[in-house]
Design an enzyme around this catalytic site. Structure first.
Site, PDB file in Angstrom:
ATOM      1  N   GLY A   7       0.821  -1.193   0.000  1.00  0.00           N
ATOM      2  CA  GLY A   7       0.000   0.000   0.000  1.00  0.00           C
ATOM      3  C   GLY A   7       0.857   1.245   0.000  1.00  0.00           C
ATOM      4  N   LEU A   8       0.905   1.932  -1.153  1.00  0.00           N
ATOM      5  CA  LEU A   8       1.747   3.126  -1.285  1.00  0.00           C
ATOM      6  C   LEU A   8       0.884   4.349  -1.576  1.00  0.00           C
ATOM      7  CD1 LEU A   8       4.687   1.586  -3.367  1.00  0.00           C
ATOM      8  CD2 LEU A   8       4.617   2.029  -0.898  1.00  0.00           C
ATOM      9  N   ASP A  30       2.219  -1.715  -4.627  1.00  0.00           N
ATOM     10  CA  ASP A  30       0.872  -1.169  -4.759  1.00  0.00           C
ATOM     11  C   ASP A  30       0.430  -1.384  -6.202  1.00  0.00           C
ATOM     12  OD1 ASP A  30      -0.830   1.518  -3.235  1.00  0.00           O
ATOM     13  OD2 ASP A  30      -1.390   0.659  -5.164  1.00  0.00           O
ATOM     14  N   ASN A  86      -6.273   1.768   9.361  1.00  0.00           N
ATOM     15  CA  ASN A  86      -7.267   2.149  10.377  1.00  0.00           C
ATOM     16  C   ASN A  86      -8.347   1.085  10.523  1.00  0.00           C
ATOM     17  OD1 ASN A  86      -6.146   4.559  11.271  1.00  0.00           O
ATOM     18  ND2 ASN A  86      -7.123   5.756   9.662  1.00  0.00           N
ATOM     19  N   GLY A 114      -0.335  11.536   9.777  1.00  0.00           N
ATOM     20  CA  GLY A 114      -0.801  12.041   8.490  1.00  0.00           C
ATOM     21  C   GLY A 114       0.319  12.236   7.487  1.00  0.00           C
ATOM     22  N   LYS A 166      -5.927   3.630  18.818  1.00  0.00           N
ATOM     23  CA  LYS A 166      -6.004   4.586  17.703  1.00  0.00           C
ATOM     24  C   LYS A 166      -7.446   5.028  17.476  1.00  0.00           C
ATOM     25  CE  LYS A 166      -4.421   6.906  14.129  1.00  0.00           C
ATOM     26  NZ  LYS A 166      -5.421   6.930  13.087  1.00  0.00           N
ATOM     27  N   ASN A 170      -8.656   8.891  17.544  1.00  0.00           N
ATOM     28  CA  ASN A 170      -9.375   9.583  16.483  1.00  0.00           C
ATOM     29  C   ASN A 170     -10.713  10.139  16.959  1.00  0.00           C
ATOM     30  OD1 ASN A 170      -7.234   8.709  14.922  1.00  0.00           O
ATOM     31  ND2 ASN A 170      -8.510   8.251  13.158  1.00  0.00           N
ATOM     32  N   GLU A 173      -9.844  13.304  18.458  1.00  0.00           N
ATOM     33  CA  GLU A 173      -9.542  14.218  17.355  1.00  0.00           C
ATOM     34  C   GLU A 173     -10.818  14.847  16.801  1.00  0.00           C
ATOM     35  OE1 GLU A 173      -8.359  13.091  12.964  1.00  0.00           O
ATOM     36  OE2 GLU A 173      -6.644  12.794  14.303  1.00  0.00           O
ATOM     37  N   TYR A 174     -11.892  14.043  16.678  1.00  0.00           N
ATOM     38  CA  TYR A 174     -13.174  14.569  16.213  1.00  0.00           C
ATOM     39  C   TYR A 174     -13.613  15.735  17.103  1.00  0.00           C
ATOM     40  CZ  TYR A 174     -14.587  10.854  12.893  1.00  0.00           C
ATOM     41  OH  TYR A 174     -14.702  10.005  11.818  1.00  0.00           O
TER      42      TYR A 174
END
Length: 299
Positions: A7-8, A30, A86, A114, A166, A170, A173-174
């Site tokens: 996955g890139l 990928d 995620n 990020g 995680k 998150n 974070e919301y």
């Protein structure tokens, strides 16, 4: 140490480059990326020395399940797979069990940072067996920010604990983003505030609300002071929903995170049916004026 990376995308590509910059041999695959080092997942596995370590960085859900299934057939006993996407924490035991049938080890890793992570490093929350975590520590140390490991890395517990941590991260974070957004809107609504971006920037140092998220909001406003080029439509990646569901399951009050999630739902409605009902009720019981679609300027 040589690591395979599946996955890139925005995160995976930057992670591969950070690993290489830190002296690790990272080979990526990928199917949709011109930057892929291998022509296929099979070729990636063949390029790795045994015992192999493969880090999966693809979207949660079906794409991750598909890659885990393929790796279960391609890898050998003693190899190690890390899901750094995620994924929902409940998927981790399923993935671990599938791989365990073939003698393959599994770790789940929540990754935060990020697109800035390549330069600044990534915070990492890992779930799994301690021996497997120790085995991959050179990779974790290369990915995380410089400084004390404990400030940006945690072995949170058994399989699933990394993604659970995680998920809660998150959810928080919301709530933080929603609070900054509401403050921004309130400042913009007041005529006496002549420079909203300047006010927010003045909070960047010394205040109790300073944070990296605030810095990013200041930067966004410096690029587009009225945010005129950005739609208010806001997606949710799933982790906010899962956090609220876990709060319900554990009977933990989470009003801020819940409200932030529902605010994202509201952003997707051109004309809220619920608020139409509120207007209709106010008109019915109190005779309050109701704006029609035409007078509200809604086409």
């Amino acid at each position: 140490m040589k690591l395979g990376l599946v996955g890139l995308g925005k995160m995976g590509l930057n992670m591969r480059e950070r690993l290489r910059e830190r002296g690790l041999d990272a080979t990526g695959y990928d199917p949709n990326a011109a930057d892929s080092d291998a022509d296929s997942l099979e070729a990636l596995v063949e390029a790795l020395p045994a015992p192999r370590a493969v880090w999966v960085m693809v979207p949660a859900g079906a794409p991750t399940r598909q890659v885990i299934g393929q790796l279960a057939r391609l890898l050998a006993p003693g190899d190690l797979v890390v899901d750094g996407g995620n994924s929902r924490f409940t998927d981790d035991k399923i993935n671990a069990d599938i791989l365990a049938e073939h003698g393959i080890r599994y770790l789940d890793c929540g990754v935060s940072g990020g697109v800035w992570g390549r330069k600044k490093g990534y915070a990492l929350m890992v779930g799994g067996d301690a021996a497997d975590v120790d085995r991959l520590m050179p990779v974790f140390d290369a990915l995380r920010p410089d400084g004390d490991r404990e400030d940006c890395f945690v072995h949170a517990g058994p399989v699933g604990a990394g993604h659970y941590a995680k998920m809660v991260h998150n959810g928080i974070e919301y709530g933080l983003m929603q609070a900054y957004a509401e403050g921004y809107e309130l400042l913009a609504a007041e005529d006496s505030i002549v420079d909203v971006p300047a006010v927010l920037r003045a909070w960047s140092k010394g205040t109790v609300v300073r944070s990296w998220l605030l810095d990013l909001l200041v930067q966004a406003l410096s690029e587009d002071p009225q945010l005129a080029s950005i739609s208010g439509y806001t997606e949710d990646s799933g982790e906010g929903r899962w956090t609220v569901e876990e709060a319900i399951a554990h009977a933990v009050p989470a009003p801020v995170i819940s409200a932030a999630l529902f605010a994202r739902f509201a952003s997707r409605q051109d004309d809220s049916p619920a608020m139409k009902a509120v207007s209709a009720l106010r008109n019915q019981f109190g005779g309050h004026a109701v704006r029609t679609v035409e007078t509200a300027g809604i086409a």
